[in-house]
Write an enzyme that holds these catalytic residues in place. Structure first.
Site, PDB file in Angstrom:
ATOM      1  N   ARG A 447      42.891  33.120   2.610  1.00 50.70           N
ATOM      2  CA  ARG A 447      43.775  32.482   0.545  1.00 50.70           C
ATOM      3  C   ARG A 447      43.266  31.284   0.442  1.00 50.70           C
ATOM      4  O   ARG A 447      42.907  30.138   1.316  1.00 50.70           O
ATOM      5  CB  ARG A 447      45.071  32.918   0.955  1.00 50.70           C
ATOM      6  CG  ARG A 447      44.968  34.238   1.206  1.00 50.70           C
ATOM      7  CD  ARG A 447      47.561  34.392   1.159  1.00 50.70           C
ATOM      8  NE  ARG A 447      47.805  33.114   2.311  1.00 50.70           N
ATOM      9  CZ  ARG A 447      49.200  33.367   2.449  1.00 50.70           C
ATOM     10  NH1 ARG A 447      49.712  33.393   1.380  1.00 50.70           N
ATOM     11  NH2 ARG A 447      49.678  32.063   3.028  1.00 50.70           N
ATOM     12  N   SER A 511      42.058  30.531  11.698  1.00 49.91           N
ATOM     13  CA  SER A 511      42.362  31.579  12.931  1.00 49.91           C
ATOM     14  C   SER A 511      41.579  31.524  14.068  1.00 49.91           C
ATOM     15  O   SER A 511      41.466  32.823  14.679  1.00 49.91           O
ATOM     16  CB  SER A 511      43.359  32.282  12.213  1.00 49.91           C
ATOM     17  OG  SER A 511      44.444  31.847  11.097  1.00 49.91           O
ATOM     18  N   ASP A 565      46.095  29.241  12.740  1.00 45.09           N
ATOM     19  CA  ASP A 565      47.089  29.557  11.794  1.00 45.09           C
ATOM     20  C   ASP A 565      48.805  30.144  12.668  1.00 45.09           C
ATOM     21  O   ASP A 565      49.602  29.526  11.995  1.00 45.09           O
ATOM     22  CB  ASP A 565      46.457  31.141  11.552  1.00 45.09           C
ATOM     23  CG  ASP A 565      46.601  31.643  13.259  1.00 45.09           C
ATOM     24  OD1 ASP A 565      46.335  31.176  13.662  1.00 45.09           O
ATOM     25  OD2 ASP A 565      46.043  33.279  12.363  1.00 45.09           O
TER      26      ASP A 565
END
Length: 826
Positions: A447, A511, A565
């Site tokens: 994203r 992440s 994350d």
């Protein structure tokens, strides 16, 4: 009761057949030498009338005594044999070895039995004797037993019919039509209990005054009305009442009745079918004329014909149901004269049961015995994936040990849990403001976000975002290709937002395991989650990103913070709840972070305050800490993964691997003949075909078995049964439960450490959570929380789902960093 596969049973089985004034005990030997051969020994025992109408306890004690006598005679009292129990009364069944009596029929009135499980009553009586034992595996109705007895010889037999003392029928019905069951595939035997047909008034226009008189004088007025019109228990009585009435109306026997004719039950049902009417009538002390004999025979003929026609008509209804179920399939068997006349498009062969229903009970027991053995084997395999409380406490203890090793300078390199400092020390204070980009990369899609933080308005951060995918070849190509693709997507997003060429700070949620020595640097230690891009491991991902921005020459990033994350999730939730000091991800992968005391972080200078620690707990177990809890299925999944021997804890918990564990269990069950009739589909052999989302769908409480079946059809298992669906659901449940418990045990180690760090007896903390598995699985979160509560009872933990993902948190961390930086400049 689901009809079992024929010819797959062997061994010795006992059967009890109870349905009238006497009952049979049978020993049935089923051979499996390529032929279908059955040997039987049996004995008939009486049931005295005082027991039929006395106490239920005495009745079942008597049955147990007779069973003991039979076993003693055959010299097999010391053997514990499987037993099938034919119990020919209306019962409610929820499983094969449990049957609750709804109401007695056929002159039985034993007290304390209606509403009780007859198997339990029989077991109790056997236990009371204490000198023998049996394994009661199946209780069936006599019609079902008859169908199974005949079905052993004729595989086309799918209706059972009893017309004796009482009457009943059973047949094989499509599961989709049985609304009491949540299933839609396969067939199950339905015991119609049609003797009670008419109890709701449906037969009123067909019943005569004589029928009403019989009913009024019976043991159960208003009940079993159809049975009272056709069965052997009442047919002779119908004839007797007609003869009495005709005599009183001066139509027979010169209007003279006798005491015998007026006695209930004196005209036996067998007499209805005897040709010598004179002999029967003289037996009632009557002096019949030839005309009397002819008239009596005519009455017998009318009563028996009506019974046969009523029986045929109801049987036709059953046949029509089967025919309709088969949607135009034709029956290829002969039908009796009356049935042929009523339904010319149906053909039936009536096969007389030579061995009663007892042999059928043994057949069902043989099937049940085989199924019980298969079930035990399935359970044995599933038990390897069930963790005890002691095992979970041990997981917690080992996680705590690894956390200490990861924080220590001396043991950090060898520790499986790396405990990486994330350089986030401060949460937003409300003075942050401005536009921040966020990039959230952790899976096959990522994203790009624009987060607009407004000064002085805590909890007010406007967000706009777009999701972009990463092709598989880019994930496993070169690092340059990967970062060029990411930068192309950021440029497209800025253009979409009308901010082409802008220079903004960026929070980069990355992440993957990174070593950080400051907030704006992240050295990738190793790829996980299917990524393999070359030239990245051991490099600073911020430099790789900035190099790609320079190559593109379209926009600039004036500051970049790299954020894991879990830390981003903690920060996102911490913006709403200041007590949020733990971040947890359970999605494609799994990880956790928390606020650790600086004095315990030996890798970073300084002792004051706290810093967030990115645990990288997915690698817990890489040094063998989980070996005692791993099953062969875990080893198979690990061996076939991108990174064998790595991320062992993650492979037992996260969404990327749970479906794979389930798939391998299903393959094992199928290869052992315990599932899908031993037939493996090619699709099920494909790695990754059993997506973890299927676990969430299958375990949904709202999901009917038919929807589970559609998932199985997607896997090429087009002929799966209701039993297969139930078992697949159980496998999913066991695998997901273990994952949630392991996750809860790890989290218990984290919150208990925080409590001890702060020298608190009771500790209250909020955990910010993200990840599709946690959010979409119907039971994962509750099992995890239950485990956590049990293993860390001194911690009150609140869970807050991150609605905005970790991207917002990355932007907030960047905002805080920019504020601190500008304060430093001023």
């Amino acid at each position: 009761m689901v009809k079992g596969k024929q010819g797959t049973k062997q061994g010795e089985f006992l059967a009890l057949d109870l349905g009238g004034a006497n009952f049979r005990v049978l020993l049935v030997k089923v051979m499996a030498d390529g032929e279908q051969k059955v040997e039987m020994e049996n004995q008939i025992y009486d049931i005295p009338e005082h027991l039929m109408r006395g106490s239920g306890t005495e009745l079942f004690d008597h049955i147990a005594d007779c069973l003991a006598n039979f076993l003693e005679k055959l010299g097999i009292k010391d053997k514990k044999l499987p037993l099938g129990f034919t119990f020919s009364f209306p019962c409610q069944q929820t499983k094969l070895d449990e049957s609750v009596l709804l109401s007695w029929t056929k002159a039985f009135k034993s007290s304390g039995v209606e509403g009780k499980d007859v198997v339990s009553l029989l077991r109790k009586s056997i236990k009371k004797r204490g000198d023998f034992d049996v394994d009661i595996l199946a209780v069936i109705n006599d019609t079902v037993g008859t169908m199974m007895t005949c079905g052993y010889d004729d595989h086309l037999c799918e209706i059972g019919l009893i017309v004796g003392t009482g009457t009943n029928a059973c047949y094989m019905e499509q599961m989709r039509n049985i609304e009491l069951l949540d299933a839609d595939e396969g067939r199950m035997c339905v015991n119609t209990e049609w003797g009670a047909f008419g109890d709701d008034g449906t037969l009123e226009d067909l019943r005569t005054d004589i029928d009403r008189e019989i009913d009024a004088g019976s043991l159960n007025p208003g009940k079993q009305l159809f049975e009272k019109m056709i069965s052997g228990m009442y047919m002779g009585e119908l004839v007797r009442l007609i003869l009495v009435r005709m005599t009183r109306e001066q139509l027979l026997f010169q209007a003279k009745t006798t005491a015998e004719l007026l006695t209930t039950g004196s005209f036996k049902t067998m007499s209805v079918f005897v040709h010598d009417a004179e002999k029967v009538l003289r037996g009632l002390n009557l002096d019949p004329s030839v005309e009397d004999c002819i008239a009596t025979q005519r009455v017998c003929q009318i009563v028996s014909t009506r019974a046969a026609h009523l029986c045929a008509a109801t049987l036709v209804a059953v046949l029509r149901q089967i025919r309709d179920n088969k949607a135009a399939e034709k029956f290829s068997r002969r039908l009796h004269k009356m049935v042929r006349r009523l339904v010319p498009d149906c053909d039936v062969r009536f096969l007389q049961s030579q061995c009663g229903s007892g042999k059928g009970a043994a057949m069902v027991t043989a099937v049940a015995y085989r199924l019980a053995a298969q079930n035990a084997e399935r359970q044995r395999i599933l038990d390897t994936m069930c963790l005890s409380r002691e095992q979970l406490l041990e997981v917690k203890r080992r996680m705590s040990e690894e956390m200490v090793r990861g924080l220590s300078k001396q043991t950090h390199e060898q520790a499986s849990v790396k405990m990486l400092p994330a350089y986030v020390r401060s949460t937003p204070d409300g003075t942050e403001h401005g536009d921040f980009l966020a990039l959230d990369l952790g899976g096959s899609s990522f994203r790009v976000l624009l987060v607009q933080v407004q000064s002085g308005q805590r909890h007010k951060a406007k967000m706009q975002q777009k999701i972009y995918s990463i092709p598989q070849e880019t994930m496993q190509g070169t690092g340059e290709e990967l970062f060029d693709h990411i930068v192309d997507c950021i440029a497209a997003f800025l253009e979409y937002m009308g901010m082409k060429g802008a220079s903004l700070p960026l929070g980069f949620t990355f992440s993957f395991p990174c070593h950080q020595s400051r907030l704006d640097q992240g050295i990738l230690l190793k790829w996980t989650k299917g990524f393999k891009a070359s030239g990245c491991e051991g490099h600073d991902v911020i430099l790789l990103l900035k190099d790609a921005v320079r190559r593109r020459q379209e926009f600039d990033l004036n500051f970049v913070a790299v954020v894991n994350d879990t830390v981003g999730t903690m920060m996102t939730c911490g913006y709403e709840d200041p007590k949020c000091e733990v971040g947890l991800i359970v999605g494609t992968g799994t990880n956790a972070c928390y606020m650790e005391e600086m004095s315990n972080i030996e890798l970073v200078e300084g002792n004051e305050g706290r810093m967030s620690i990115n645990m990288e707990w997915g690698a817990f177990g890489d040094n063998g800490e989980l070996d005692d809890f791993c099953t062969r299925f875990d080893h198979i999944v690990d061996d076939s993964s991108n990174n064998p021997g790595k991320q062992r804890y993650e492979k037992m918990i996260s969404g990327m691997y749970l479906g794979e564990i389930v798939r391998n269990v299903l393959i094992d069950f199928t290869s052992k003949g315990l599932l899908f009739r031993g037939k493996l589909s090619e699709r099920l052999k494909t790695w990754g075909i059993f997506a973890t989302k299927f676990l969430s769908q299958i375990e949904s409480d709202r999901l009917a078995m038919r929807q589970i079946r559609s998932i199985l059809q997607h896997l090429g298992l087009t002929s799966s049964t209701i039993d297969d669906s139930v078992l697949v659901k159980e496998v999913c449940s066991v695998v997901a439960r273990r994952a949630a418990q392991l996750c809860g045990a790890g989290l218990a180690a984290v919150v208990d450490r925080m409590r001890e760090n702060r020298n608190l007896n009771q500790f209250s903390v909020t955990v910010g959570v993200d990840g599709t598995l946690y959010k979409t699985h119907p039971h994962f979160s509750s099992i995890m929380q239950e485990t956590l509560q049990d293993l860390a009872p001194q911690c009150q933990v609140t869970f807050q789902k991150s609605e905005d993902g970790s991207g917002k948190g990355a932007a907030l961390i960047t905002a805080v960093a920019c504020r601190i930086k500008s304060e430093g400049q001023h």
